[in-house]
Scaffold this motif. Structure first.
Motif, PDB file in Angstrom:
ATOM      1  N   GLU A 126       0.685  -1.337  -0.132  1.00 22.67           N
ATOM      2  CA  GLU A 126       0.074   0.192  -0.015  1.00 22.67           C
ATOM      3  C   GLU A 126       1.024   1.241   0.056  1.00 22.67           C
ATOM      4  OE1 GLU A 126      -3.490   0.571   0.061  1.00 22.67           O
ATOM      5  OE2 GLU A 126      -3.166  -1.398  -0.825  1.00 22.67           O
ATOM      6  N   ILE A 127       1.941   1.142   0.814  1.00 22.14           N
ATOM      7  CA  ILE A 127       2.903   2.462   0.847  1.00 22.14           C
ATOM      8  C   ILE A 127       3.548   2.557  -0.545  1.00 22.14           C
ATOM      9  CG2 ILE A 127       4.834   3.338   2.050  1.00 22.14           C
ATOM     10  CD1 ILE A 127       2.693   3.881   3.987  1.00 22.14           C
ATOM     11  N   THR A 128       4.289   1.320  -1.100  1.00 16.00           N
ATOM     12  CA  THR A 128       5.032   1.623  -2.297  1.00 16.00           C
ATOM     13  C   THR A 128       4.268   1.678  -3.442  1.00 16.00           C
ATOM     14  OG1 THR A 128       5.072  -0.944  -2.412  1.00 16.00           O
ATOM     15  CG2 THR A 128       6.833   0.172  -1.267  1.00 16.00           C
ATOM     16  N   LYS A 129       2.969   1.400  -3.423  1.00 13.89           N
ATOM     17  CA  LYS A 129       2.173   1.453  -4.604  1.00 13.89           C
ATOM     18  C   LYS A 129       1.763   2.939  -4.989  1.00 13.89           C
ATOM     19  CE  LYS A 129      -2.553   0.543  -3.493  1.00 13.89           C
ATOM     20  NZ  LYS A 129      -3.531  -0.301  -3.776  1.00 13.89           N
ATOM     21  N   ARG A 130       1.873   3.820  -3.964  1.00 14.22           N
ATOM     22  CA  ARG A 130       1.739   5.488  -3.974  1.00 14.22           C
ATOM     23  C   ARG A 130       2.863   5.873  -4.185  1.00 14.22           C
ATOM     24  NH1 ARG A 130      -3.111   5.962   0.343  1.00 14.22           N
ATOM     25  NH2 ARG A 130      -3.963   3.936   0.159  1.00 14.22           N
ATOM     26  N   GLY A 131       3.918   5.193  -4.799  1.00 15.34           N
ATOM     27  CA  GLY A 131       5.183   5.892  -5.427  1.00 15.34           C
ATOM     28  C   GLY A 131       6.247   6.423  -4.129  1.00 15.34           C
ATOM     29  N   THR A 132       6.144   5.546  -3.205  1.00 18.08           N
ATOM     30  CA  THR A 132       6.764   5.933  -1.978  1.00 18.08           C
ATOM     31  C   THR A 132       7.904   5.006  -1.666  1.00 18.08           C
ATOM     32  OG1 THR A 132       5.005   7.351  -1.029  1.00 18.08           O
ATOM     33  CG2 THR A 132       7.082   6.836   0.387  1.00 18.08           C
ATOM     34  N   ASN A 133       9.168   5.093  -1.793  1.00 18.01           N
ATOM     35  CA  ASN A 133      10.382   4.317  -1.245  1.00 18.01           C
ATOM     36  C   ASN A 133      10.367   4.317   0.246  1.00 18.01           C
ATOM     37  OD1 ASN A 133      12.633   2.686  -0.919  1.00 18.01           O
ATOM     38  ND2 ASN A 133      13.971   4.518  -1.530  1.00 18.01           N
ATOM     39  N   ILE A 134      10.260   3.083   0.750  1.00 20.61           N
ATOM     40  CA  ILE A 134      10.258   2.809   2.460  1.00 20.61           C
ATOM     41  C   ILE A 134      11.562   2.256   2.866  1.00 20.61           C
ATOM     42  CG2 ILE A 134       7.717   2.972   2.417  1.00 20.61           C
ATOM     43  CD1 ILE A 134       8.064   0.014   2.822  1.00 20.61           C
ATOM     44  N   GLU A 135      12.588   2.487   2.304  1.00 23.58           N
ATOM     45  CA  GLU A 135      13.930   1.663   2.543  1.00 23.58           C
ATOM     46  C   GLU A 135      14.640   2.426   3.772  1.00 23.58           C
ATOM     47  OE1 GLU A 135      15.138  -1.071   1.924  1.00 23.58           O
ATOM     48  OE2 GLU A 135      13.304  -1.576   0.658  1.00 23.58           O
ATOM     49  N   TYR A 136      13.974   3.149   4.743  1.00 24.44           N
ATOM     50  CA  TYR A 136      14.642   3.787   5.686  1.00 24.44           C
ATOM     51  C   TYR A 136      15.377   2.845   6.774  1.00 24.44           C
ATOM     52  CZ  TYR A 136      14.232   8.579   5.503  1.00 24.44           C
ATOM     53  OH  TYR A 136      14.161  10.001   5.233  1.00 24.44           O
ATOM     54  N   PHE A 137      14.555   2.048   7.377  1.00 22.26           N
ATOM     55  CA  PHE A 137      15.111   1.176   8.488  1.00 22.26           C
ATOM     56  C   PHE A 137      15.988   0.128   7.714  1.00 22.26           C
ATOM     57  CE2 PHE A 137      11.718   2.835  10.628  1.00 22.26           C
ATOM     58  CZ  PHE A 137      12.350   3.431  11.841  1.00 22.26           C
ATOM     59  N   GLY A 138      16.018  -0.123   6.585  1.00 19.13           N
ATOM     60  CA  GLY A 138      17.111  -1.085   6.273  1.00 19.13           C
ATOM     61  C   GLY A 138      18.559  -0.937   6.146  1.00 19.13           C
TER      62      GLY A 138
END
Length: 140
Positions: A126-138
């Motif tokens: 749901e987060i990534t399909k909105r065009g958002t990269n969520i690789e923060y905690f990685g």
């Protein structure tokens, strides 16, 4: 080497330094057991408080998801990651705790509650399909 006390006694200008279990240094807790468990729990608790204070923003439908994510990164995630350079994450429990916090943030942002039984993969999609990269905690 043969003594029962593994700690060295340190004197500075004739005064013995006190031996402590933990201390604060530049806002981070350094502990004698060389783990970051206390610090990680503390940072997540402070960041969770920040997340909760922004509840009206997360519920506001007039604010786009992209702007909410920018606020999440600027306020909540930066609070959680403060001092992370000194964390030791060799223990899997701390990594899982950080990842669980990350997903809790995204659930709160999307307004998805645990009672809805949405999987973590669903939340990430749901987060990534909105065009958002969520690789923060990685990168921690």
């Amino acid at each position: 080497m043969g003594s029962n006390n593994p700690h060295k006694v340190v004197f500075i200008q004739g005064e013995k330094l006190e031996d402590v279990e933990s201390f604060k240094y530049l806002g981070s807790t350094i502990s004698s057991d060389v783990t970051s468990s206390t610090e990680v729990r503390t940072r997540i608790a402070v960041a969770t408080a920040s997340l909760t204070k922004l509840q009206t923003i997360w519920k506001d439908e007039n604010i786009s998801i992209q702007n909410k994510i920018k606020l999440l990164r600027a306020i909540v995630i930066s609070t959680a990651l403060y001092g992370c350079e000194s964390w030791t994450l060799y223990h899997g429990g701390r990594q899982r705790r950080i990842q669980a916090f990350e997903l809790r943030c995204y659930r709160r942002l999307l307004g998805v509650f645990y009672k809805e039984h949405k999987t973590n993969e669903y939340i990430i999609n749901e987060i990534t399909k909105r065009g958002t990269n969520i690789e923060y905690f990685g990168f921690v």
